[in-house]
Design a protein around this motif. Structure first.
Motif, PDB file in Angstrom:
ATOM      1  N   ALA A 230       0.815  -1.219   0.000  1.00 13.66           N
ATOM      2  CA  ALA A 230       0.000   0.000   0.000  1.00 13.66           C
ATOM      3  C   ALA A 230       0.841   1.258   0.000  1.00 13.66           C
ATOM      4  O   ALA A 230       0.563   2.220  -0.737  1.00 13.66           O
ATOM      5  CB  ALA A 230      -0.935  -0.009   1.211  1.00 13.66           C
ATOM      6  N   LYS A 231       1.902   1.286   0.794  1.00 13.92           N
ATOM      7  CA  LYS A 231       2.722   2.493   0.893  1.00 13.92           C
ATOM      8  C   LYS A 231       3.470   2.770  -0.407  1.00 13.92           C
ATOM      9  O   LYS A 231       3.478   3.902  -0.916  1.00 13.92           O
ATOM     10  CB  LYS A 231       3.704   2.363   2.055  1.00 13.92           C
ATOM     11  CG  LYS A 231       4.622   3.570   2.253  1.00 13.92           C
ATOM     12  CD  LYS A 231       6.017   3.289   1.745  1.00 13.92           C
ATOM     13  CE  LYS A 231       6.970   4.448   1.994  1.00 13.92           C
ATOM     14  NZ  LYS A 231       8.335   4.149   1.534  1.00 13.92           N
ATOM     15  N   ILE A 232       4.119   1.749  -0.975  1.00 12.14           N
ATOM     16  CA  ILE A 232       4.859   1.939  -2.211  1.00 12.14           C
ATOM     17  C   ILE A 232       3.912   2.302  -3.345  1.00 12.14           C
ATOM     18  O   ILE A 232       4.223   3.171  -4.180  1.00 12.14           O
ATOM     19  CB  ILE A 232       5.685   0.688  -2.545  1.00 12.14           C
ATOM     20  CG1 ILE A 232       6.831   0.545  -1.537  1.00 12.14           C
ATOM     21  CG2 ILE A 232       6.232   0.745  -3.971  1.00 12.14           C
ATOM     22  CD1 ILE A 232       7.658  -0.706  -1.705  1.00 12.14           C
ATOM     23  N   ASP A 250       4.464   5.892   5.919  1.00  8.77           N
ATOM     24  CA  ASP A 250       5.601   5.095   6.364  1.00  8.77           C
ATOM     25  C   ASP A 250       5.771   5.296   7.870  1.00  8.77           C
ATOM     26  O   ASP A 250       4.882   5.828   8.550  1.00  8.77           O
ATOM     27  CB  ASP A 250       6.860   5.472   5.591  1.00  8.77           C
ATOM     28  CG  ASP A 250       7.334   6.889   5.917  1.00  8.77           C
ATOM     29  OD1 ASP A 250       6.582   7.653   6.558  1.00  8.77           O
ATOM     30  OD2 ASP A 250       8.465   7.232   5.537  1.00  8.77           O
ATOM     31  N   VAL A 251       6.903   4.886   8.399  1.00 10.96           N
ATOM     32  CA  VAL A 251       7.138   4.998   9.839  1.00 10.96           C
ATOM     33  C   VAL A 251       7.099   6.453  10.288  1.00 10.96           C
ATOM     34  O   VAL A 251       6.509   6.791  11.330  1.00 10.96           O
ATOM     35  CB  VAL A 251       8.493   4.349  10.207  1.00 10.96           C
ATOM     36  CG1 VAL A 251       8.837   4.622  11.657  1.00 10.96           C
ATOM     37  CG2 VAL A 251       8.450   2.842   9.943  1.00 10.96           C
ATOM     38  N   VAL A 256       4.035  10.824  13.054  1.00  7.85           N
ATOM     39  CA  VAL A 256       3.497  12.191  13.081  1.00  7.85           C
ATOM     40  C   VAL A 256       1.990  12.166  13.292  1.00  7.85           C
ATOM     41  O   VAL A 256       1.456  12.917  14.123  1.00  7.85           O
ATOM     42  CB  VAL A 256       3.834  12.928  11.762  1.00  7.85           C
ATOM     43  CG1 VAL A 256       3.054  14.239  11.671  1.00  7.85           C
ATOM     44  CG2 VAL A 256       5.323  13.206  11.675  1.00  7.85           C
ATOM     45  N   LEU A 257       1.286  11.324  12.561  1.00  8.16           N
ATOM     46  CA  LEU A 257      -0.171  11.273  12.685  1.00  8.16           C
ATOM     47  C   LEU A 257      -0.589  10.848  14.088  1.00  8.16           C
ATOM     48  O   LEU A 257      -1.506  11.439  14.681  1.00  8.16           O
ATOM     49  CB  LEU A 257      -0.755  10.309  11.647  1.00  8.16           C
ATOM     50  CG  LEU A 257      -0.594  10.709  10.178  1.00  8.16           C
ATOM     51  CD1 LEU A 257      -1.217   9.659   9.272  1.00  8.16           C
ATOM     52  CD2 LEU A 257      -1.207  12.068   9.901  1.00  8.16           C
ATOM     53  N   ASP A 270      -3.414   1.075  11.306  1.00  9.39           N
ATOM     54  CA  ASP A 270      -2.958   1.629  10.027  1.00  9.39           C
ATOM     55  C   ASP A 270      -4.144   1.986   9.140  1.00  9.39           C
ATOM     56  O   ASP A 270      -4.120   2.999   8.429  1.00  9.39           O
ATOM     57  CB  ASP A 270      -2.049   0.624   9.315  1.00  9.39           C
ATOM     58  CG  ASP A 270      -0.720   0.448  10.023  1.00  9.39           C
ATOM     59  OD1 ASP A 270      -0.369   1.296  10.866  1.00  9.39           O
ATOM     60  OD2 ASP A 270      -0.029  -0.552   9.726  1.00  9.39           O
ATOM     61  N   LYS A 271      -5.178   1.150   9.170  1.00  5.84           N
ATOM     62  CA  LYS A 271      -6.375   1.420   8.371  1.00  5.84           C
ATOM     63  C   LYS A 271      -7.024   2.729   8.809  1.00  5.84           C
ATOM     64  O   LYS A 271      -7.438   3.538   7.974  1.00  5.84           O
ATOM     65  CB  LYS A 271      -7.365   0.272   8.507  1.00  5.84           C
ATOM     66  CG  LYS A 271      -8.649   0.430   7.701  1.00  5.84           C
ATOM     67  CD  LYS A 271      -9.496  -0.827   7.814  1.00  5.84           C
ATOM     68  CE  LYS A 271     -10.769  -0.712   6.967  1.00  5.84           C
ATOM     69  NZ  LYS A 271     -11.696   0.318   7.484  1.00  5.84           N
ATOM     70  N   ARG A 272      -7.087   2.965  10.116  1.00  3.90           N
ATOM     71  CA  ARG A 272      -7.679   4.212  10.621  1.00  3.90           C
ATOM     72  C   ARG A 272      -6.834   5.409  10.198  1.00  3.90           C
ATOM     73  O   ARG A 272      -7.379   6.465   9.849  1.00  3.90           O
ATOM     74  CB  ARG A 272      -7.783   4.159  12.145  1.00  3.90           C
ATOM     75  CG  ARG A 272      -8.340   5.445  12.769  1.00  3.90           C
ATOM     76  CD  ARG A 272      -9.803   5.625  12.432  1.00  3.90           C
ATOM     77  NE  ARG A 272     -10.302   6.894  12.948  1.00  3.90           N
ATOM     78  CZ  ARG A 272     -10.561   7.955  12.190  1.00  3.90           C
ATOM     79  NH1 ARG A 272     -10.356   7.902  10.883  1.00  3.90           N
ATOM     80  NH2 ARG A 272     -11.030   9.067  12.727  1.00  3.90           N
ATOM     81  N   LEU A 273      -5.519   5.271  10.214  1.00  9.42           N
ATOM     82  CA  LEU A 273      -4.653   6.364   9.784  1.00  9.42           C
ATOM     83  C   LEU A 273      -4.890   6.689   8.315  1.00  9.42           C
ATOM     84  O   LEU A 273      -4.933   7.873   7.928  1.00  9.42           O
ATOM     85  CB  LEU A 273      -3.182   6.006  10.013  1.00  9.42           C
ATOM     86  CG  LEU A 273      -2.713   5.880  11.459  1.00  9.42           C
ATOM     87  CD1 LEU A 273      -1.237   5.512  11.492  1.00  9.42           C
ATOM     88  CD2 LEU A 273      -2.964   7.161  12.242  1.00  9.42           C
ATOM     89  N   ARG A 274      -5.026   5.661   7.487  1.00 12.99           N
ATOM     90  CA  ARG A 274      -5.265   5.887   6.054  1.00 12.99           C
ATOM     91  C   ARG A 274      -6.593   6.604   5.832  1.00 12.99           C
ATOM     92  O   ARG A 274      -6.689   7.532   5.029  1.00 12.99           O
ATOM     93  CB  ARG A 274      -5.243   4.561   5.291  1.00 12.99           C
ATOM     94  CG  ARG A 274      -3.862   3.915   5.194  1.00 12.99           C
ATOM     95  CD  ARG A 274      -3.843   2.811   4.146  1.00 12.99           C
ATOM     96  NE  ARG A 274      -4.739   1.715   4.483  1.00 12.99           N
ATOM     97  CZ  ARG A 274      -4.381   0.657   5.199  1.00 12.99           C
ATOM     98  NH1 ARG A 274      -3.135   0.556   5.662  1.00 12.99           N
ATOM     99  NH2 ARG A 274      -5.245  -0.315   5.456  1.00 12.99           N
TER     100      ARG A 274
END
Length: 310
Positions: A230-232, A250-251, A256-257, A270-274
């Motif tokens: 997903a990130k790449i 990324d890390v 930061v988030l 990670d899903k919530r961050l996206r």
């Protein structure tokens, strides 16, 4: 380029035909050193590198770029100034983009710190391959891998006495073995790069045709390639396909988030961050991401060196 060779370049570049290009609201050094592209090298007062198959010297003087190349012509018959304008996205309305950001302390500080940073329009294969090599690597290591691949498998181009190397084409890398790629510092990434190069080189993965796909389909299609998660995929969408909503996490960005936007809201997945990033930063989230990424890296380095208060 070494310091010992820096002084002669000042004289040599005087004989190169230089084109002056207006570049308001642009910071060349920040744009090239923020972690979106990895092959440009400082040379005297400017930088040397390639755009596709062509070598360039680029120097900034205020709101002007001084550009030299091996030829007055450039990619697909366009003049070199058109190639530079396109590559550095000098047409992006940066003031409007920054004005679209949410008005919070973190993104405001990041956008002020990174003013003039523009999202480069990178060649699709070069961008995809480079970010496959970037997995779990720091920026300095990615640069080393990029230069090793270029020197070993790319084409040497001359720019006065300077020599720069193009990024190797997919069919060139598809023809080498995994061990040769490992010797360029790729480690386990060599297998993924080789497999993806074979798909792209054979035409089974048509990167140019994928430019017509909507964002969700493009992301899914990229993630089907070996070594692409997903990130790449989001990096490639942002830097090679100009999908400025793409928000690579990324890390650095996850930290930061979590620290700035979820401080009292537990530990988001990670899903919530996206989901948060897509909704909160909106149409130009990719710009916000790059500003946050560069700001976080640089301020962390300064704290560690004692240049700013912790």
């Amino acid at each position: 380029m070494t310091e010992e060779r820096g002084a002669p370049y000042v004289l040599i570049f005087r004989w190169m035909k230089m084109v002056r290009i207006p570049a308001p609201d642009f910071d060349l050094a920040v744009t090239l050193n923020c972690g979106q592209v990895f092959h440009w090298e400082k040379d005297g007062d400017g930088f040397v590198g390639t755009i596709g198959e062509l070598p360039f010297y680029v120097e900034q003087q205020g709101d002007l770029l001084k550009v030299g190349s091996a030829s007055g012509r450039s990619v697909k018959g366009h003049r070199q100034d058109a190639t530079i304008r396109n590559y550095f996205a000098l047409d992006h309305p940066l003031e409007d983009i920054c004005a679209s950001f949410p008005r919070d302390e973190t993104i405001t500080a990041a956008s002020d710190f990174c003013r003039g940073l523009r999202i480069i329009r990178q060649p699709q294969w070069e961008c995809l391959a480079t970010f496959i090599c970037s997995s779990m690597k720091q920026v300095a290591h990615i640069r080393q891998i990029s230069h090793a691949l270029r020197r070993q498998f790319g084409t040497r181009k001359s720019l006065d006495v300077n020599h720069v190397y193009t990024f190797p084409r997919a069919d060139r890398l598809a023809a080498v073995n995994e061990e040769a790629l490992r010797r360029c510092g790729l480690g386990y990434r060599a297998k993924n790069l080789l497999a993806t190069a074979q798909l792209v080189g054979s035409g089974a993965a048509d990167l140019e045709a994928w430019a017509e796909l909507p964002d969700s389909d493009l992301h899914t299609t990229l993630c089907d390639l070996p070594g692409v998660g997903a990130k790449i995929a989001n990096c490639v969408m942002l830097f090679a396909y100009e999908r400025t909503r793409a928000f690579p996490i990324d890390v650095w960005i996850a930290r930061v988030l979590r620290e700035r936007y979820f401080e009292r809201k537990g530990n988001p997945t990670d899903k919530r961050l996206r989901e948060f990033a897509a909704d909160y930063f909106g149409e130009h989230g990719g710009y916000a991401q790059q500003y946050l990424f560069h700001y976080a890296r640089m301020t962390t380095k300064r704290r560690k060196s004692g240049k700013v208060n912790a």
